[in-house]
Structures are given as structure tokens and as C-alpha cells.
Design an enzyme around this catalytic site. Structure first.
Site, PDB file in Angstrom:
ATOM      1  N   SER A   1       2.960  76.345 -49.300  1.00 50.57           N
ATOM      2  CA  SER A   1       2.010  75.264 -49.077  1.00 50.57           C
ATOM      3  C   SER A   1       0.734  75.772 -48.413  1.00 50.57           C
ATOM      4  O   SER A   1       0.775  76.382 -47.342  1.00 50.57           O
ATOM      5  CB  SER A   1       2.663  74.194 -48.193  1.00 50.57           C
ATOM      6  OG  SER A   1       1.735  73.173 -47.913  1.00 50.57           O
TER       7      SER A   1
ATOM      8  N   ASP B   1       1.740  74.589 -53.234  1.00 50.93           N
ATOM      9  CA  ASP B   1       1.667  73.170 -52.885  1.00 50.93           C
ATOM     10  C   ASP B   1       0.354  72.831 -52.159  1.00 50.93           C
ATOM     11  O   ASP B   1      -0.132  73.613 -51.344  1.00 50.93           O
ATOM     12  CB  ASP B   1       2.870  72.831 -51.989  1.00 50.93           C
ATOM     13  CG  ASP B   1       3.172  71.344 -51.983  1.00 50.93           C
ATOM     14  OD1 ASP B   1       2.725  70.630 -52.900  1.00 50.93           O
ATOM     15  OD2 ASP B   1       3.870  70.897 -51.045  1.00 50.93           O
TER      16      ASP B   1
ATOM     17  N   ASP C   1      -4.683  69.399 -54.885  1.00 47.20           N
ATOM     18  CA  ASP C   1      -4.678  68.088 -54.249  1.00 47.20           C
ATOM     19  C   ASP C   1      -6.079  67.731 -53.770  1.00 47.20           C
ATOM     20  O   ASP C   1      -6.493  68.115 -52.685  1.00 47.20           O
ATOM     21  CB  ASP C   1      -3.684  68.066 -53.089  1.00 47.20           C
ATOM     22  CG  ASP C   1      -3.658  66.707 -52.404  1.00 47.20           C
ATOM     23  OD1 ASP C   1      -4.314  65.767 -52.911  1.00 47.20           O
ATOM     24  OD2 ASP C   1      -2.990  66.585 -51.366  1.00 47.20           O
TER      25      ASP C   1
ATOM     26  N   HIS D   1       3.603  61.093 -46.122  1.00 45.71           N
ATOM     27  CA  HIS D   1       4.035  62.433 -45.700  1.00 45.71           C
ATOM     28  C   HIS D   1       4.638  62.360 -44.299  1.00 45.71           C
ATOM     29  O   HIS D   1       4.199  61.562 -43.473  1.00 45.71           O
ATOM     30  CB  HIS D   1       2.847  63.392 -45.676  1.00 45.71           C
ATOM     31  CG  HIS D   1       2.490  63.930 -47.035  1.00 45.71           C
ATOM     32  ND1 HIS D   1       1.323  63.604 -47.669  1.00 45.71           N
ATOM     33  CD2 HIS D   1       3.153  64.772 -47.868  1.00 45.71           C
ATOM     34  CE1 HIS D   1       1.279  64.234 -48.839  1.00 45.71           C
ATOM     35  NE2 HIS D   1       2.377  64.941 -48.980  1.00 45.71           N
ATOM     36  N   GLY D   2       5.608  63.203 -44.040  1.00 47.40           N
ATOM     37  CA  GLY D   2       6.175  63.284 -42.699  1.00 47.40           C
ATOM     38  C   GLY D   2       7.144  62.150 -42.427  1.00 47.40           C
ATOM     39  O   GLY D   2       7.902  61.741 -43.294  1.00 47.40           O
TER      40      GLY D   2
ATOM     41  N   HIS E   1       5.889  62.793 -53.324  1.00 40.75           N
ATOM     42  CA  HIS E   1       5.625  63.415 -52.015  1.00 40.75           C
ATOM     43  C   HIS E   1       6.007  62.383 -50.950  1.00 40.75           C
ATOM     44  O   HIS E   1       5.858  61.193 -51.165  1.00 40.75           O
ATOM     45  CB  HIS E   1       4.149  63.767 -51.861  1.00 40.75           C
ATOM     46  CG  HIS E   1       3.736  64.967 -52.662  1.00 40.75           C
ATOM     47  ND1 HIS E   1       3.263  66.124 -52.079  1.00 40.75           N
ATOM     48  CD2 HIS E   1       3.735  65.193 -53.986  1.00 40.75           C
ATOM     49  CE1 HIS E   1       2.980  67.004 -53.025  1.00 40.75           C
ATOM     50  NE2 HIS E   1       3.255  66.463 -54.197  1.00 40.75           N
TER      51      HIS E   1
ATOM     52  N   ASN F   1       9.428  66.412 -53.441  1.00 40.81           N
ATOM     53  CA  ASN F   1       9.110  67.343 -52.358  1.00 40.81           C
ATOM     54  C   ASN F   1       9.870  66.905 -51.109  1.00 40.81           C
ATOM     55  O   ASN F   1       9.786  65.735 -50.724  1.00 40.81           O
ATOM     56  CB  ASN F   1       7.606  67.325 -52.063  1.00 40.81           C
ATOM     57  CG  ASN F   1       6.815  68.107 -53.082  1.00 40.81           C
ATOM     58  OD1 ASN F   1       7.210  68.204 -54.246  1.00 40.81           O
ATOM     59  ND2 ASN F   1       5.701  68.672 -52.667  1.00 40.81           N
TER      60      ASN F   1
HETATM   61 ZN   LIG Z   1       2.924  66.583 -50.156  1.00 39.82          ZN
END
Ligand SMILES: [Zn+2]
Length: 383
Positions: A50, A82, A104, A173-174, A201, A223
Site C-alpha cells: 500500500s 494498493d 485511487d 476505511h478502518g 474497501h 480488502n
Molecule cells: Zn482501501
């Protein structure tokens, strides 16, 4: 060699309604635990490098370990770059050994996202490498979520030629704060309109039913990072509190903890047990070597060292060129005296390499007139 073409792997998943896990690797413990999990449950797996993790450690160094793990793997592997920010990152990712790249630009305007993604697709496709892009915005915690719309997605895929699309349908995310509100109808409509593998994601915190429903509606790559590394972090805190026993003891059972979580997820995603089919139905990913042998009469060691340096500098910037090894014959009677091995991502890079101005200029300047006994050949690595 267990690398397979990522486009084949994800189309197999998409056509058979399961998803392959993509794990951004941050250290050897996690790499080993993911590979152990994949091999134990016979799952194809994607190892991720990433770009944002560059802030934390040396991605190039870790890439070597990721590639080594994929070479000795008993299950099919793809290596993915990524959250790349643009063309430079994508070229670097391919140089690291990735056979799939994500660009991205989802936080930018739609026009900018299209422009940047198109540029990466044009470069990556000449290297035989598929591209994932993101449309809508899967936020990092604190940012605002922007849903992917069906019309934008249709136009985006047509204009950019992207192979897989990361969609924003309610995940973040997270860690989630509160309950995720997943928009299944939106995902279904996007899937019906695009008919390409979709990517999730921000999967951490979703339950089994949610994951299965998303996968039934076109998600073919998931992911997963936080759910796995959070379990490791929790155990590390516990180990640290327990006793002062030194660095290595801190990591006791951390690998097993991550392996357990990865195995649980692979079973839910449906990729467990698919390794044999994937090996059978997907093309292997085969790195290639472009070899040049030549003599340069009248060139002394110092001149040759300079030419080698110039050549390496010129050729390494070409997309799909991974390394240039220059050798000199040990036996001075053996002709040709010099051998260059240009390591390529795959055989598809040969033509763009030969047409690249940096390659043409270099060979014209240093090899065309002066080199004798010149031979060139392309080899693909054996699977
Ligand atoms: Zn992601």
C-alpha cells in the site's frame, strides 16, 4: 512459482460468486500469517503493498519478502499495489513486482479521477497489468462518505478502461463508529450495469451476513486490514503488560492470532477451497528476461562501467522494467564478453521496451555502431 494473472483470478471469483481477500502487508509476521491461513484453507490470495504505508516503513524492502512468499506459495497468489496516487506510484508498484495496481483518485473531482486513472490504465495495460480504480469515496475515519452512482460508474469504466472498480456503498476505511448502513440495491444496480469484478474497501466490522450479501452482488475482492491488525495490536498490548521479557517475546502468538482471523474471513468470503480451480483455470503470471550479449572492442573497464551506469539509469525508468543486471564474462576467451539481463514484469513488456525512446537512444548511442557479436533473446520464467 504460484503467481497467477490477477484479472484471471478475480474473474474466476466474480463468475463463481466468491471473493478473494487482499491483505496489505506491513511486516513479516503478518505476511507469514496470511500465507499460512491461505495455504491451510486452500484459498487464492492477494498480497497488497500500500502506497500510503510508505510513511511507516520501506515498501521496496518488504516487496522482496512478499515476492519471495508468492514464489514458494502452495496457493495462487497475486501481488497488488494498493491506493496508488498516480502514474509514478503505479510504475513503482510494477517495479516492486505487483501484477495488479490500484489508482485511487477518488478524493479528486470526477474529471481528475478519469484523467489520472486513464493514464495509469494506458501504462499498466501495455505491461499486461490490470487496474483497479475507485469511484465515489470510501472515507478514512472522519471524512465524509460519497456514494458511487450507477451512471457515473458506467461512464467512468467506459472512459478509463479500468478492469476492477472499488465502490462506495456504505463502508469506511478502518474502524466503524456506529452501525454500517450498506446500500445493497445500489451495489446490485452497479453490478448489473458494469459486469466487472467489484472491490470492497473498508470491510472491517462487517458481519458474515453482510459480507455474503455484498459478495452475491458482485464484490470479488475484499480488502481486509484493520480487523486483522487490530487483533494483533490487542494481543501485543496484553503481551507488553504481562512481563518485561524482551523484544521477540512481545510477539508471542501474534501470528497465530492474525492467522485465525484471516482463516475465518477466507471461509466467509468463499475463497477457501478454491486454490486448485484457480491454478487450473487461470494463466500463470510469468516474469520475463530480455537478454543482450555483446562485445565492445576497444572499451576499457572505466568506460564500460560508465556505459553500464548510463544504461541502468535509462532503462529502469521504463514501465515494466524491474532490474538490469550487467555481467562480464569470467573467462576472457568466451565471446561475447558482456551480458545484460533486463528483468521485465512479463513478456508483454518486450515490445513497449523496444519502442521506448530511452531504450532506442541508449542502444543507438552505445551499442548499434560499436558493439559486435550482438545477440538478443527473450526468456520467460518457468512457472
Ligand atoms: Zn482501501
Amino acid at each position: 512459482m504460484a503467481l497467477v494473472k490477477m484479472q484471471d483470478m478475480l474473474h474466476h471469483a466474480y463468475n463463481n460468486k466468491y471473493a478473494v481477500g487482499s491483505f496489505d502487508i506491513v511486516n513479516l509476521d503478518q505476511l507469514q500469517s496470511i500465507m499460512n491461513a491461505a495455504e491451510a484453507c486452500r484459498a487464492p490470495v492477494i498480497l497488497g503493498l500500500s502506497e500510503p504505508h510508505t510513511d511507516y516503513f520501506d515498501l521496496a524492502l518488504l516487496a522482496n519478502a512478499v515476492e519471495a512468499a508468492s514464489r514458494r506459495s502452495e496457493v495462487p497468489v497475486a501481488i497488488h499495489y494498493d491506493h496508488g496516487s498516480g502514474i509514478e506510484g503505479a510504475v513503482r508498484g510494477i517495479n516492486y513486482g505487483c501484477n495488479g495496481v490500484m489508482v485511487d483518485a477518488s478524493h479528486r473531482s470526477l474529471e481528475e479521477n478519469i484523467t489520472i486513472t486513464k493514464e495509469v490504465v494506458a501504462m499498466a495495460h501495455t505491461c499486461g497489468i490490470p487496474v483497479e480504480a475507485e469511484l465515489g469515496y470510501v472515507p478514512d475515519s472522519g471524512d465524509e462518505l460519497v456514494f458511487t452512482t450507477v451512471d457515473e460508474a458506467r461512464g467512468f469504466v467506459r472512459l478509463t478502461g479500468v478492469d476492477f472498480l472499488a465502490v462506495s456503498i456504505g463502508t469506511v476505511h478502518g474502524r466503524f463508529s456506529g452501525k454500517p448502513q450498506l446500500d445493497y440495491p445500489r451495489l446490485r444496480h452497479i453490478n448489473e450495469a458494469l459486469q466487472i469484478p467489484l472491490v470492497l474497501h473498508g470491510s472491517s466490522g462487517l458481519n458474515e451476513d453482510q459480507l455474503r450479501r455484498l459478495i452475491a452482488n458482485g464484490i470479488a475482492k475484499v480488502n481486509a486490514f484493520t480487523s486483522i491488525t487490530d487483533r494483533a495490536a490487542k494481543l501485543l498490548r496484553k503481551n507488553a503488560r504481562a512481563k518485561d521479557e524482551g523484544y521477540l517475546k512481545l510477539f508471542t502468538d501474534v501470528r497465530a492470532e492474525m492467522e485465525e482471523e484471516a482463516t475465518r474471513l477466507m471461509r466467509i468470503w468463499g475463497c477457501a477451497g478454491r486454490a486448485a480451480e484457480v491454478f487450473e483455470q487461470c494463466d500463470p503470471w510469468q516474469p520475463a528476461i530480455y537478454e543482450i550479449r555483446f562485445n565492445l572492442p576497444g572499451t576499457d573497464a572505466e568506460e564500460m562501467a560508465l556505459i553500464t551506469r548510463r544504461g541502468q539509469q535509462a532503462l529502469i525508468q521504463i514501465p515494466g522494467v524491474r532490474a538490469i543486471k550487467a555481467g562480464e564474462s569470467i573467462n576472457s576467451n568466451t565471446a561475447p564478453r558482456y551480458c545484460w539481463q533486463i528483468q521485465l514484469a512479463c513478456a508483454e513488456v518486450v515490445e513497449p521496451l523496444k519502442q521506448h525512446p530511452a531504450f532506442i537512444n541508449f542502444t543507438r548511442r552505445y551499442l548499434n555502431d560499436d558493439a559486435t557479436d550482438r545477440t538478443m533473446a527473450v526468456y520467460k520464467e518457468q512457472a
